[in-house]
Scaffold this motif. Structure first.
Motif, PDB file in Angstrom:
ATOM      1  N   TYR A 141       0.824  -1.263  -0.078  1.00 48.92           N
ATOM      2  CA  TYR A 141       0.156   0.028  -0.001  1.00 48.92           C
ATOM      3  C   TYR A 141       0.921   1.370   0.021  1.00 48.92           C
ATOM      4  O   TYR A 141       2.114   1.331   0.485  1.00 48.92           O
ATOM      5  CB  TYR A 141      -0.822  -0.154   1.308  1.00 48.92           C
ATOM      6  CG  TYR A 141      -0.114   0.012   2.444  1.00 48.92           C
ATOM      7  CD1 TYR A 141       0.155   1.417   2.929  1.00 48.92           C
ATOM      8  CD2 TYR A 141       0.179  -1.302   3.213  1.00 48.92           C
ATOM      9  CE1 TYR A 141       0.719   1.266   4.389  1.00 48.92           C
ATOM     10  CE2 TYR A 141       0.766  -1.054   4.364  1.00 48.92           C
ATOM     11  CZ  TYR A 141       1.310   0.188   5.113  1.00 48.92           C
ATOM     12  OH  TYR A 141       1.742   0.207   6.071  1.00 48.92           O
ATOM     13  N   ARG A 174      -1.710   2.014   6.711  1.00 50.70           N
ATOM     14  CA  ARG A 174      -2.042   0.778   6.307  1.00 50.70           C
ATOM     15  C   ARG A 174      -3.555   0.473   6.020  1.00 50.70           C
ATOM     16  O   ARG A 174      -3.886  -0.073   5.066  1.00 50.70           O
ATOM     17  CB  ARG A 174      -1.778  -0.166   7.647  1.00 50.70           C
ATOM     18  CG  ARG A 174      -1.827  -1.518   7.417  1.00 50.70           C
ATOM     19  CD  ARG A 174      -1.298  -2.226   8.853  1.00 50.70           C
ATOM     20  NE  ARG A 174      -0.433  -3.149   8.598  1.00 50.70           N
ATOM     21  CZ  ARG A 174      -0.344  -4.333   8.368  1.00 50.70           C
ATOM     22  NH1 ARG A 174      -1.674  -4.933   8.858  1.00 50.70           N
ATOM     23  NH2 ARG A 174       0.501  -5.390   8.018  1.00 50.70           N
ATOM     24  N   ASN A 175      -4.375   1.088   6.728  1.00 50.33           N
ATOM     25  CA  ASN A 175      -5.833   1.025   6.380  1.00 50.33           C
ATOM     26  C   ASN A 175      -6.674   2.323   5.885  1.00 50.33           C
ATOM     27  O   ASN A 175      -7.903   2.508   6.111  1.00 50.33           O
ATOM     28  CB  ASN A 175      -6.482   0.553   7.738  1.00 50.33           C
ATOM     29  CG  ASN A 175      -5.791  -0.589   8.067  1.00 50.33           C
ATOM     30  OD1 ASN A 175      -5.797  -1.565   7.285  1.00 50.33           O
ATOM     31  ND2 ASN A 175      -5.555  -0.950   9.427  1.00 50.33           N
ATOM     32  N   THR A 177      -8.502   4.095   3.383  1.00 49.93           N
ATOM     33  CA  THR A 177      -9.853   3.800   2.227  1.00 49.93           C
ATOM     34  C   THR A 177      -9.226   4.057   0.943  1.00 49.93           C
ATOM     35  O   THR A 177      -8.336   4.851   0.686  1.00 49.93           O
ATOM     36  CB  THR A 177     -11.093   4.562   2.449  1.00 49.93           C
ATOM     37  OG1 THR A 177     -10.581   5.996   2.287  1.00 49.93           O
ATOM     38  CG2 THR A 177     -11.775   4.259   3.864  1.00 49.93           C
ATOM     39  N   ARG A 196       2.565  -4.696   3.319  1.00 51.28           N
ATOM     40  CA  ARG A 196       1.405  -4.902   4.177  1.00 51.28           C
ATOM     41  C   ARG A 196       2.056  -6.346   5.020  1.00 51.28           C
ATOM     42  O   ARG A 196       1.406  -7.599   4.416  1.00 51.28           O
ATOM     43  CB  ARG A 196       0.083  -5.007   3.820  1.00 51.28           C
ATOM     44  CG  ARG A 196      -0.997  -5.159   4.851  1.00 51.28           C
ATOM     45  CD  ARG A 196      -2.424  -4.931   4.364  1.00 51.28           C
ATOM     46  NE  ARG A 196      -3.019  -3.855   4.303  1.00 51.28           N
ATOM     47  CZ  ARG A 196      -3.352  -2.934   3.130  1.00 51.28           C
ATOM     48  NH1 ARG A 196      -3.394  -3.745   2.080  1.00 51.28           N
ATOM     49  NH2 ARG A 196      -3.495  -1.851   3.210  1.00 51.28           N
TER      50      ARG A 196
END
Ligand code: GLU
Length: 553
Positions: A141, A174-175, A177, A196
């Motif tokens: 990512y 990391r998360n 959207t 990741r």
């Protein structure tokens, strides 16, 4: 399209090839079972270090011992640290010691082999293709954190005494959207690409290192950077992609990389690659003040391979010495196979010492004296002349002005069952040949303590009276012995030792005086051969000059 697929297209719109296409472009190598593919993968950031040569030699021997392939790859992803001529220096440095790769980089901007390009700066699209695939699979990512963000993260982690780094809940990007990611990318915010990590801190990995044995370590949990903001890969990612696509089977490298193995094995797994085998070799150490430290580029001139070239160590000597460091059974093998080529040695990675071998210049000199003692006079002449051409112009001119004479010097005490072991490196040749060339010769008539100038004069006077240049070696020595008794010396050393008071000295003292008069040395190779080569006129004039000196002393 999933969000991950959309993200992959957004980040790498120009990457159209698929990993599968690269797999086909670089198929499994057609080699016999058990053949190992190894490489040397230096960064062109400085001179070639003796440790680098050692690693390259080890990797090459491993490949050769199994009928495999050894190639040279240049890891030039850090353009800031690269030096001018870095690549050429590496290629030249390796080839000066006969470590020629079967494949890969062979010079500045030249390479051969079907698995290239072998220079990382030319593989950008390949890395991006595999990075894109990781993004598609949700295994990578973009991270928009700035240096300041990362510093702040480190401080928070320090304050809470937790493991530092970019991982798990601390990994802010990391998360994100897909919307947040695409907005940031479209706004032109710089980003790195991170793995990741599927790692779990409660799990451990084990691997069998071919040099160090079984190693167990915690699994990697860090979301390490794969591509830097400029799209260039980190060492870790490039290592996985390159060694997979170049079909490396065994990675021989310095043991400073052991700590990174959990990252590397995880990368191989995430990319769907078969992992390579590792052989981590210990650095070459130096003894200092009773302790051990790594040979240092800064402090130790002998750390650079150019040192050995400048000093004139034959390449065979350096390799022979490195072999003694590489496999402890090499010396036994050498004793049993005195004349065998180095390539016959059955090298075994498993016999490498797991801790750092001590580098000992004295030992190198001994090894080298042995290597040179086995060379023919012609070989010594060629090598010494080639060295002198570069590093000692005066010597070069003298050696080449009369080739037969120079070869005559090197022939003395050579080619016999017990050749003399006196030269360790070509820079010692000048000192070795001084008394053969008036241009280099400065007489020094200093006598050992047990001989007086008057005694030396007496010996020389008597010898000049009987000297016959046509004497063969036995007659020559017989004549020196005959000189002894009338002058009060004994021709028999044993007899002298039994009753030293009975004599002025023994035949050794008589020949020492002659030796010094002719060569200004107390120790030389075969004196008869030296006198023959110098010629009657020079021998007599040197003895007369010495006689005059002692008479006036
Ligand atoms: N470029 C790395 C270095 O010079 C290579 C390490 C390796 O052999 O994988 O240290």
């Amino acid at each position: 399209m999933t969000d991950n697929e959309k993200l992959a297209e957004l980040l790498f719109p120009d990457i159209t090839l698929t990993p599968q296409q690269y797999e086909e472009r670089y198929p499994a190598r057609n080699l016999p079972d058990g053949a190992r593919v190894t490489r040397f993968a230096p960064s062109p950031t400085g001179f070639l270090h003796i440790g680098g040569l050692f690693a390259a030699m080890t990797a090459r021997l491993t490949a050769k011992a199994t009928g495999g392939v050894f190639f040279l790859r240049i890891e030039d992803t850090d353009k800031k640290r690269e030096i001018t001529d870095g690549v050429t220096e590496i290629v030249k440095g390796l080839s000066a010691f006969g470590i020629t790769p079967d494949e890969g980089i062979t010079g500045f901007d030249v390479e051969n082999g079907a698995y290239g390009p072998y220079q990382q700066s030319k593989r950008r699209e390949i890395y991006q293709c595999f990075a894109k695939e990781l993004v598609r699979k949700g295994l990578a990512y973009p991270c928009f954190c700035t240096e300041a963000d990362l510093t702040a993260l480190r401080e928070r982690q320090e304050a809470q005494s937790v493991n530092k780094g970019y991982y798990g809940k601390w990994a802010a990007c990391r998360n994100l959207t897909f919307e947040a990611q695409s907005q940031a990318v479209e706004a032109g915010r710089p980003y790195t690409l991170r793995l990741r990590s599927p790692g779990d801190e409660s799990r451990r990995i084990t691997f069998d290192d071919l040099v160090k044995g079984k190693i167990e370590m915690p699994e990697n949990t860090q979301d390490i950077v794969l591509l830097k903001t400029d799209g260039i890969p980190t060492y870790h990612f490039a290592h996985a992609v390159d060694d997979h696509l170049m079909r490396t089977t065994h990675v021989v490298r310095g043991d400073e990389w052991i700590a990174s193995v959990p990252v590397h094995l995880q990368l191989f797994k995430c990319c769907g690659f078969k992992p390579v085998k590792y052989a981590h070799i210990a650095p070459i150490m130096k003894e200092e003040n009773g302790g051990k430290r790594k040979l240092s580029k800064r402090k130790d001139p002998e750390a650079a391979v150019s040192y050995y070239i400048e000093q004139g160590y034959p390449k065979e000597s350096v390799i022979e010495y490195l072999l003694t460091l590489a496999n402890s059974n090499f010396e036994d093998w050498r004793r049993a196979n005195k004349d065998a080529p180095q390539s016959d040695f059955p090298f075994n990675l498993k016999k490498m010492s797991a801790s750092g071998a001590l580098f000992d210049l004295q030992k190198l000199n001994d090894v080298s004296k042995n290597v040179i003692s086995l060379m023919t006079a012609d070989e010594v002449y060629q090598a010494a002349t080639a060295w002198a051409q570069q590093y000692d112009e005066v010597l070069y001119r003298l050696l080449t002005a009369n080739e037969a004479f120079a070869k005559g010097i090197f022939r003395i005490d050579r080619g016999t069952a017990k050749p003399r072991k006196d030269i360790a490196k070509w820079s010692e040749v000048r000192d070795f040949v001084t008394y053969f060339y008036d241009a280099l010769y400065t007489p020094d008539y200093t006598l050992p303590d047990n001989l007086t100038p008057a005694a030396a004069a007496e010996i020389l006077r008597a010898y000049l009276n009987v000297y016959d240049h046509t004497d063969g070696k036995d007659a020559w020595f017989a004549r020196i012995k005959e000189l002894c008794a009338p002058l009060g010396y004994t021709p028999n050393v044993k007899e002298y030792k039994k009753d030293p008071q009975a004599f002025k000295g023994h035949v050794g003292d008589v020949s020492t005086v002659i030796r010094i008069a002719v060569s200004s040395r107390r120790n030389t190779p075969d004196l008869h051969a030296i006198m023959q080569l110098l010629g009657e006129e020079k021998v007599i004039s040197r003895m007369r000059a010495a006689l005059k000196f002692y008479e006036e002393a």
